[in-house]
Write a protein that holds these residues in place. Structure first.
Motif, PDB file in Angstrom:
ATOM      1  N   GLN A   7       0.821  -1.205   0.000  1.00 28.29           N
ATOM      2  CA  GLN A   7       0.000   0.000   0.000  1.00 28.29           C
ATOM      3  C   GLN A   7       0.859   1.260   0.000  1.00 28.29           C
ATOM      4  O   GLN A   7       0.603   2.192  -0.778  1.00 28.29           O
ATOM      5  CB  GLN A   7      -0.923   0.006   1.218  1.00 28.29           C
ATOM      6  N   ASP A   8       1.878   1.286   0.850  1.00 26.58           N
ATOM      7  CA  ASP A   8       2.747   2.468   0.917  1.00 26.58           C
ATOM      8  C   ASP A   8       3.480   2.696  -0.394  1.00 26.58           C
ATOM      9  O   ASP A   8       3.603   3.825  -0.867  1.00 26.58           O
ATOM     10  CB  ASP A   8       3.751   2.330   2.063  1.00 26.58           C
ATOM     11  N   ASP A  10       2.541   1.602  -3.432  1.00 20.80           N
ATOM     12  CA  ASP A  10       1.564   2.003  -4.447  1.00 20.80           C
ATOM     13  C   ASP A  10       1.221   3.480  -4.323  1.00 20.80           C
ATOM     14  O   ASP A  10       1.135   4.194  -5.326  1.00 20.80           O
ATOM     15  CB  ASP A  10       0.282   1.168  -4.341  1.00 20.80           C
ATOM     16  N   GLN A  11       1.034   3.947  -3.090  1.00 23.57           N
ATOM     17  CA  GLN A  11       0.733   5.367  -2.873  1.00 23.57           C
ATOM     18  C   GLN A  11       1.901   6.241  -3.307  1.00 23.57           C
ATOM     19  O   GLN A  11       1.708   7.287  -3.926  1.00 23.57           O
ATOM     20  CB  GLN A  11       0.402   5.625  -1.407  1.00 23.57           C
ATOM     21  N   ALA A  12       3.113   5.815  -2.986  1.00 27.07           N
ATOM     22  CA  ALA A  12       4.296   6.587  -3.360  1.00 27.07           C
ATOM     23  C   ALA A  12       4.421   6.686  -4.881  1.00 27.07           C
ATOM     24  O   ALA A  12       4.673   7.759  -5.426  1.00 27.07           O
ATOM     25  CB  ALA A  12       5.553   5.949  -2.762  1.00 27.07           C
ATOM     26  N   ALA A  14       2.130   6.453  -7.076  1.00 27.44           N
ATOM     27  CA  ALA A  14       0.994   7.125  -7.693  1.00 27.44           C
ATOM     28  C   ALA A  14       1.141   8.648  -7.691  1.00 27.44           C
ATOM     29  O   ALA A  14       0.399   9.341  -8.394  1.00 27.44           O
ATOM     30  CB  ALA A  14      -0.298   6.734  -6.980  1.00 27.44           C
ATOM     31  N   LEU A  15       2.090   9.148  -6.937  1.00 25.82           N
ATOM     32  CA  LEU A  15       2.275  10.601  -6.888  1.00 25.82           C
ATOM     33  C   LEU A  15       2.729  11.109  -8.251  1.00 25.82           C
ATOM     34  O   LEU A  15       3.543  10.481  -8.926  1.00 25.82           O
ATOM     35  CB  LEU A  15       3.301  10.971  -5.809  1.00 25.82           C
ATOM     36  N   ARG A  21       7.362  11.933  -5.423  1.00 25.20           N
ATOM     37  CA  ARG A  21       7.393  10.478  -5.615  1.00 25.20           C
ATOM     38  C   ARG A  21       8.727   9.912  -5.120  1.00 25.20           C
ATOM     39  O   ARG A  21       8.757   8.921  -4.397  1.00 25.20           O
ATOM     40  CB  ARG A  21       7.179  10.142  -7.092  1.00 25.20           C
ATOM     41  N   ALA A  24       8.811   9.948  -1.333  1.00 22.13           N
ATOM     42  CA  ALA A  24       7.937   8.925  -0.760  1.00 22.13           C
ATOM     43  C   ALA A  24       8.554   7.534  -0.910  1.00 22.13           C
ATOM     44  O   ALA A  24       8.496   6.723   0.016  1.00 22.13           O
ATOM     45  CB  ALA A  24       6.560   8.980  -1.423  1.00 22.13           C
TER      46      ALA A  24
END
Length: 56
Positions: A7-8, A10-12, A14-15, A21, A24
């Motif tokens: 999850q972390d 994927d979020q990073a 996606a920036l 990015r 993250a």
């Protein structure tokens, strides 16, 4: 791969801003080395890094 790490990461990734990015992803990598995602995962990552260094 631990769910929280996925999850972390994927979020990073996606920036949209490149600097955000990279920062993250750096935080995720630091989390791996500090054991944030579990000691077993940390050991596997360290072992993989050592194998990568020895094959160079």
């Amino acid at each position: 791969m631990p769910q929280r790490l996925r999850q972390d990461l994927d979020q990073a990734l996606a920036l949209t801003d490149d600097a955000d990015r990279r920062a993250a992803v750096d935080r995720v990598v630091q989390g791996i080395t500090k054991g944030t995602y579990g000691a077993a995962f940390q050991r596997r990552a360290e072992n993989a890094a050592m194998r990568g260094r020895s094959s160079s």
